[in-house]
Scaffold this motif. Structure first.
Motif, PDB file in Angstrom:
ATOM      1  N   THR A  63      44.340 -32.018   7.341  1.00  0.00           N
ATOM      2  CA  THR A  63      45.662 -31.825   7.943  1.00  0.00           C
ATOM      3  C   THR A  63      45.550 -31.051   9.255  1.00  0.00           C
ATOM      4  OG1 THR A  63      46.684 -31.810   5.752  1.00  0.00           O
ATOM      5  CG2 THR A  63      47.960 -30.876   7.565  1.00  0.00           C
ATOM      6  N   TYR A  64      44.709 -30.011   9.271  1.00  0.00           N
ATOM      7  CA  TYR A  64      44.526 -29.245  10.505  1.00  0.00           C
ATOM      8  C   TYR A  64      43.963 -30.143  11.613  1.00  0.00           C
ATOM      9  CZ  TYR A  64      42.363 -26.254  13.966  1.00  0.00           C
ATOM     10  OH  TYR A  64      41.973 -25.688  15.159  1.00  0.00           O
ATOM     11  N   TYR A 124      47.229 -30.223  13.800  1.00  0.00           N
ATOM     12  CA  TYR A 124      47.239 -28.983  14.588  1.00  0.00           C
ATOM     13  C   TYR A 124      46.108 -28.936  15.624  1.00  0.00           C
ATOM     14  CZ  TYR A 124      50.601 -27.186  11.187  1.00  0.00           C
ATOM     15  OH  TYR A 124      51.711 -27.004  10.392  1.00  0.00           O
ATOM     16  N   GLY A 125      44.874 -29.120  15.155  1.00  0.00           N
ATOM     17  CA  GLY A 125      43.743 -28.951  16.060  1.00  0.00           C
ATOM     18  C   GLY A 125      43.572 -30.109  17.025  1.00  0.00           C
ATOM     19  N   ALA A 156      38.330 -28.016  16.266  1.00  0.00           N
ATOM     20  CA  ALA A 156      38.450 -29.311  15.596  1.00  0.00           C
ATOM     21  C   ALA A 156      37.232 -30.183  15.860  1.00  0.00           C
ATOM     22  CB  ALA A 156      39.718 -30.024  16.062  1.00  0.00           C
ATOM     23  N   GLU A 214      42.383 -36.999   7.279  1.00  0.00           N
ATOM     24  CA  GLU A 214      42.584 -37.057   8.729  1.00  0.00           C
ATOM     25  C   GLU A 214      42.896 -38.479   9.185  1.00  0.00           C
ATOM     26  OE1 GLU A 214      40.341 -36.059  12.974  1.00  0.00           O
ATOM     27  OE2 GLU A 214      39.192 -36.103  11.101  1.00  0.00           O
ATOM     28  N   TRP A 243      55.855 -27.467   9.536  1.00  0.00           N
ATOM     29  CA  TRP A 243      55.245 -27.528   8.207  1.00  0.00           C
ATOM     30  C   TRP A 243      56.015 -28.452   7.274  1.00  0.00           C
ATOM     31  CZ3 TRP A 243      57.964 -26.142   3.867  1.00  0.00           C
ATOM     32  CH2 TRP A 243      59.118 -25.377   4.043  1.00  0.00           C
TER      33      TRP A 243
END
Length: 283
Positions: A94-95, A99-100, A106, A161, A183
């Motif tokens: 998820t990151y 996000y990354g 990342a 991912e 979120w």
């Protein structure tokens, strides 16, 4: 000019046929070995299956027995490994996707994840042995579960991912434009849209670790008793198959074939269930 075009067309057609033939030969070569392995497993494993496999523990030489303790031990370590590895893998994926993305962290994470995906399982077993088993001075089911969890994580990271990246950005932008926090967009919209893909990745990880032997040799080892204490050496199907297949005793060899058949049927059943379940969901 027309003759030149015709000649070039015939040349390309011959080349296409040649490459198609080579590709078909490669497919047939792979299928030949696959069916040979399955046929050997069926002819030697199916006759060894019996109800005693699920009722009796592994026997000594010349004794009658089953694989009860190995089945229970493998199930415990498998469940713990999935419970540890899946949340870590889903959150890391998820990151990377949400996000990354193009950040330095990342990029480094993706690189390390690719290395971990291709790392031999015996290396992971040695790693857990050095940082856990060697420190507590005994083998245990926890150590085996940790080793299997390390194998689970990169598979779930990659699947999560890839699934999240398939979601159109317009869907995220529409939710954020309505005042939805980031979120909540991820948990209530993105996860909901790709839950089948994420679950498929988790099930693929289960199928991958179900037959892993090398990590468990250095972590869980084995025993001949039914045990629910994860802090002790724990019997498991892959190690029992490895030990019994190499033994000179015929009854042990038969148990090894039976164990190999159980693992194969488990993985096959898991894949069939996944396909049927999600095909019904799509309908």
């Amino acid at each position: 000019m027309q003759n030149y075009i015709t000649a070039r067309f015939k040349q390309r057609k011959r080349m296409n046929k040649m490459m198609m033939s080579l590709a078909m030969l490669a497919v047939l070569f792979g299928l030949f070995w696959l069916f040979w392995i399955i046929a050997t497993l069926v002819t030697k494993g199916i006759p060894a299956l019996s109800i005693n496999l699920f009722l009796e523990k592994t026997p000594g030489p010349g004794e009658q027995g089953g694989l009860l303790n190995a089945i229970i031990g493998s199930s415990q370590m498998l469940i713990v490994a999935i419970l540890i590895g899946s949340p870590i893998g889903i959150l890391a994926g998820t990151y990377l996707a949400e996000y990354g993305k193009f950040s330095k962290l990342a990029c480094i994470t993706r690189f390390l994840n690719d290395i971990l995906l291709s790392a031999p399982s015996i290396v992971i077993g040695l790693f857990i042995y050095s940082i856990y088993v060697a420190q507590v001075n005994h083998f245990s089911g926890w150590a085996g579960a940790f080793a299997l969890a390390v194998i689970v994580i990169p598979i779930v990271v990659r699947t999560t991912e890839n699934m999240l990246l398939l979601i159109p950005n317009n869907l995220r932008e529409a939710a954020i434009a309505l005042g939805c926090p980031r979120w909540k967009v991820i948990t209530m919209i993105c996860y909901k849209a790709v839950k089948s893909g994420i679950l498929t990745g988790v099930l693929l990880a289960v199928a991958r670790i179900a037959g892993e032997t090398a990590p468990l040799l250095f972590t869980a080892l084995s025993n001949q008793f039914v045990s629910f204490n994860m802090n002790e050496p724990m019997a498991n199907l892959p190690v029992v198959i490895y030990q019994y297949a190499a033994s000179p005793f015929k009854d042990w060899n038969e148990l090894a074939w039976a164990g190999a058949t159980l693992i194969t049927l488990f993985v096959l059943g898991l894949n069939i269930f996944t396909r049927l379940y999600f095909s019904n969901k799509r309908k």
